[in-house]
Design an enzyme around this catalytic site. Structure first.
Site, PDB file in Angstrom:
ATOM      1  N   ASP A  68      -7.246   8.836   1.724  1.00 45.41           N
ATOM      2  CA  ASP A  68      -7.732   7.761   2.583  1.00 45.41           C
ATOM      3  C   ASP A  68      -7.414   7.988   4.058  1.00 45.41           C
ATOM      4  O   ASP A  68      -7.929   7.282   4.919  1.00 45.41           O
ATOM      5  CB  ASP A  68      -7.129   6.419   2.143  1.00 45.41           C
ATOM      6  CG  ASP A  68      -8.029   5.703   1.154  1.00 45.41           C
ATOM      7  OD1 ASP A  68      -9.010   6.309   0.706  1.00 45.41           O
ATOM      8  OD2 ASP A  68      -7.746   4.544   0.823  1.00 45.41           O
ATOM      9  N   ARG A 117       0.837  -1.197   0.000  1.00 43.57           N
ATOM     10  CA  ARG A 117       0.000   0.000   0.000  1.00 43.57           C
ATOM     11  C   ARG A 117       0.878   1.255   0.000  1.00 43.57           C
ATOM     12  O   ARG A 117       2.005   1.240   0.494  1.00 43.57           O
ATOM     13  CB  ARG A 117      -0.872  -0.020   1.263  1.00 43.57           C
ATOM     14  CG  ARG A 117      -1.843   1.140   1.397  1.00 43.57           C
ATOM     15  CD  ARG A 117      -3.233   0.651   1.187  1.00 43.57           C
ATOM     16  NE  ARG A 117      -4.220   1.517   1.833  1.00 43.57           N
ATOM     17  CZ  ARG A 117      -5.091   2.263   1.169  1.00 43.57           C
ATOM     18  NH1 ARG A 117      -5.093   2.261  -0.143  1.00 43.57           N
ATOM     19  NH2 ARG A 117      -5.975   2.995   1.812  1.00 43.57           N
ATOM     20  N   THR A 171     -10.890   1.081  -7.451  1.00 40.92           N
ATOM     21  CA  THR A 171      -9.880   0.074  -7.172  1.00 40.92           C
ATOM     22  C   THR A 171     -10.123  -1.039  -8.181  1.00 40.92           C
ATOM     23  O   THR A 171     -11.111  -1.003  -8.905  1.00 40.92           O
ATOM     24  CB  THR A 171     -10.070  -0.399  -5.712  1.00 40.92           C
ATOM     25  OG1 THR A 171      -9.918   0.736  -4.865  1.00 40.92           O
ATOM     26  CG2 THR A 171      -9.116  -1.467  -5.297  1.00 40.92           C
TER      27      THR A 171
END
Length: 581
Positions: free
Chosen positions: A420, A103, A378
């Site tokens: 995020d 990530r 995504t």
């Protein structure tokens, strides 16, 4: 009967490529795709073809996953990427499991208040657009770690198909062209992105036309020849840092050289004889799926039936409590002590069930979480090989086409993953999630995610590979696909296509896709005290990609004549493909 077929959650409202379904369980879903030796399911048909070719030529599921991910960076620019990051859940045929966290991370110069103005208010879209929104990419290092540790093929063998597609170009089908049309206005704002994805007259490429990406081909060639160092220590990082500085971002070369992939222990739990292997923090996905399943296992969902008011009540209340915990208690494990053992406890689930009143809606305001958004754009792919090695991957640019910027000379779309994080604790984000201090911005920290790449086993053997995009709804999309197979007896195609429901604690309402609930069920739920938001004309969510082992449905497993693997791509992914061999 006609079926829903559209682009993605964000694009459903903008691109109409087919008709919505008229039944809660999509009886018109295509039959699951069968394969004797392997199965690849992705959101882009050319990437699926590449993955199957790797399997046919002797590569394992990890090899195929790496090749698919590099290919999606070329053929699926809205989410496939080199400039983003994601998660990979693996279960090898010998029983080994792993979770690879690649990530994105916050730059070293990031601060908790970097998206707030002098008054302490959030600056609109500061965490979404341009270089200030970009987190340090992890995809290339993640793919290379997976290949080196678990793969069997050379880097060149796995990356060359993507290089050819970038250099020679590929012909756009209707879905591919729809994706570019949807992003055209956003891409036009950045000259380097527009130069790649729009024609000279500023219009998007159309179906039947060829998209070439020579700069991206050069980057891929450099990675092929020099490995991850070409991206993190070479000209690619230099170009991105230079563009970031010019675009008022904060990325530095030290961010790239300091980036590290993490291998973490997957979250695991059991439900009615099935063993779930999923994503741990910094993803909330596996923890919250398991928390919900622990709550639900005491309810007779199979007997109540799919879409029944009592079933929806049980699912929604479990979601309510679990999302309260998700939004406040979880974060990057290097920065936050996550109460995972508590959340996975069967006793904790029992305590939650004691608070749920049959036939009566709970109130989110009364739910006290333990402690302390992501975009819909995504992509997920599921792969299994001849030996039974299973790989579930979800990776992302966060928003559609990420931050909407391409560093000159690289061809790489960069993420807007900084969105995020919790820009301001207690303030709802773009998707209504109210998050806490555990997910506040800190240098080199990974933002909390809902991505839920999941593998299910039964009796020690692979049973299901599943996952989806969908922002905060990834968890419930993945969960419901699993329940549709395990409790409601659907085949894998019906399971990933069936309309969905969702509750995320705040705002306190049930969201539902068109035809997910019958008029009678809606009235029953209202009489229980629920507020509902959805129905015909409302957005749809996700693009689930699933594989079932042994039969197309639970009832068919073990029957003679069945192929070994059955795959299905969500009809919401108009350019997707499930393919076996």
């Amino acid at each position: 009967m006609t079926r829903f077929s559209s682009r993605c959650v964000a694009a459903f409202a903008a691109i109409s490529l087919a008709i919505l379904p008229v039944s809660p369980v999509l009886a018109a879903s295509p039959a699951p795709v069968a394969g004797e030796n392997g199965m690849v399911v992705t959101a882009q048909h050319l990437a699926t073809d590449v993955g199957v070719k790797v399997l046919k030529e002797g590569g394992n599921a990890v090899d195929a996953a790496v090749a698919v991910a590099y290919t999606l960076a070329v053929t699926y620019p809205t989410a496939g990427n080199l400039g983003g990051g994601g998660f990979m859940t693996l279960r090898m045929a010998d029983g080994r499991t792993d979770f690879i966290d690649f990530r994105e991370k916050a730059p070293l110069a990031a601060t908790k208040t970097m998206y707030l103005d002098a008054k302490g208010d959030i600056v609109p879209r500061a965490s979404l657009d341009g270089y200030l929104a970009v987190g340090v990419p992890g995809t290339v290092k993640g793919l290379e770690l997976a290949r080196e540790k678990y793969g069997t093929q050379s880097r060149a063998a796995l990356i060359d198909p993507a290089i050819r597609l970038a250099k020679d170009g590929f012909t756009l089908n209707q879905g591919d062209a729809g994706i570019l049309a949807y992003g055209a206005k956003r891409l036009a704002k950045n000259p380097d992105a527009a130069k790649i994805f729009l024609k000279a007259d500023g219009t998007p490429y159309r179906e039947g036309e060829v998209l070439k990406q020579p700069d991206l081909a050069k980057v891929l060639e450099a990675i092929r020849d020099k490995g991850a160092d070409a991206f993190y220590k070479g000209f690619v990082a230099d170009a991105i840092v230079k563009a970031s500085e010019a675009g008022h971002g904060i990325l530095a070369k030290a961010d790239f050289t300091a980036y590290r992939v993490r291998e973490l222990k997957p979250v695991e739990c059991d439900y009615h004889g099935y063993h779930i292997i999923s994503s741990p923090p910094p993803s909330s996905g596996g923890v919250i799926i398991c928390e919900i399943l622990n709550i639900l296992e005491a309810y007779p969902l199979a007997e109540q039936g799919y879409g029944a008011a009592s079933t929806v009540h049980d699912m929604v209340e479990a979601m309510r409590y679990a999302y309260a915990d998700r939004n406040t208690a979880l974060g990057d494990p290097d920065f936050v002590k996550n109460p995972v053992s508590k959340l996975l406890s069967k006793d904790y689930a029992k305590d939650i069930r004691a608070k749920i009143e049959p036939g009566k809606a709970g109130k989110s305001a009364d739910v006290k979480p333990l402690g302390g958004h992501e975009s819909t754009e995504t992509t997920h792919f599921s792969i299994i090989d001849r030996e039974g090695n299973a790989v579930s991957v979800t990776y992302t640019l966060n928003g559609s086409f990420g931050a909407g910027v391409v560093a000159p000379g690289t061809g790489i779309l960069l993420n807007n993953e900084m969105d995020d994080f919790t820009s301001k604790p207690g303030v709802p984000n773009l998707y209504g999630l109210v998050q806490g201090e555990a997910n506040a911005i800190e240098p080199h920290k990974t933002p909390l995610s809902s991505m839920s790449p999941t593998i299910v086993t039964k009796d020690g053997k692979p049973f299901m590979v599943i996952g989806s995009p969908g922002g905060s709804r990834i968890i419930t999309i993945t969960l419901e696909a699993m329940l549709n197979v395990m409790d409601f007896g659907m085949n894998i195609s019906d399971a990933v296509n069936a309309p969905r429901i969702h509750h995320q604690w705040q705002p306190d309402k049930i969201y539902y896709e068109p035809y997910a609930l019958s008029p009678d069920t809606i009235e029953k739920l209202k009489s229980m005290g629920y507020t509902l938001d959805g129905g015909v004309g409302s957005p749809l969510w996700g693009q689930a990609a699933g594989i079932l082992v042994g039969g197309p449905s639970l009832a068919d497993i073990g029957k003679s004549g069945n192929a070994r693997y059955y795959g299905a791509i969500d009809a919401r992914a108009v350019s997707g493909l499930a393919e076996g061999y």
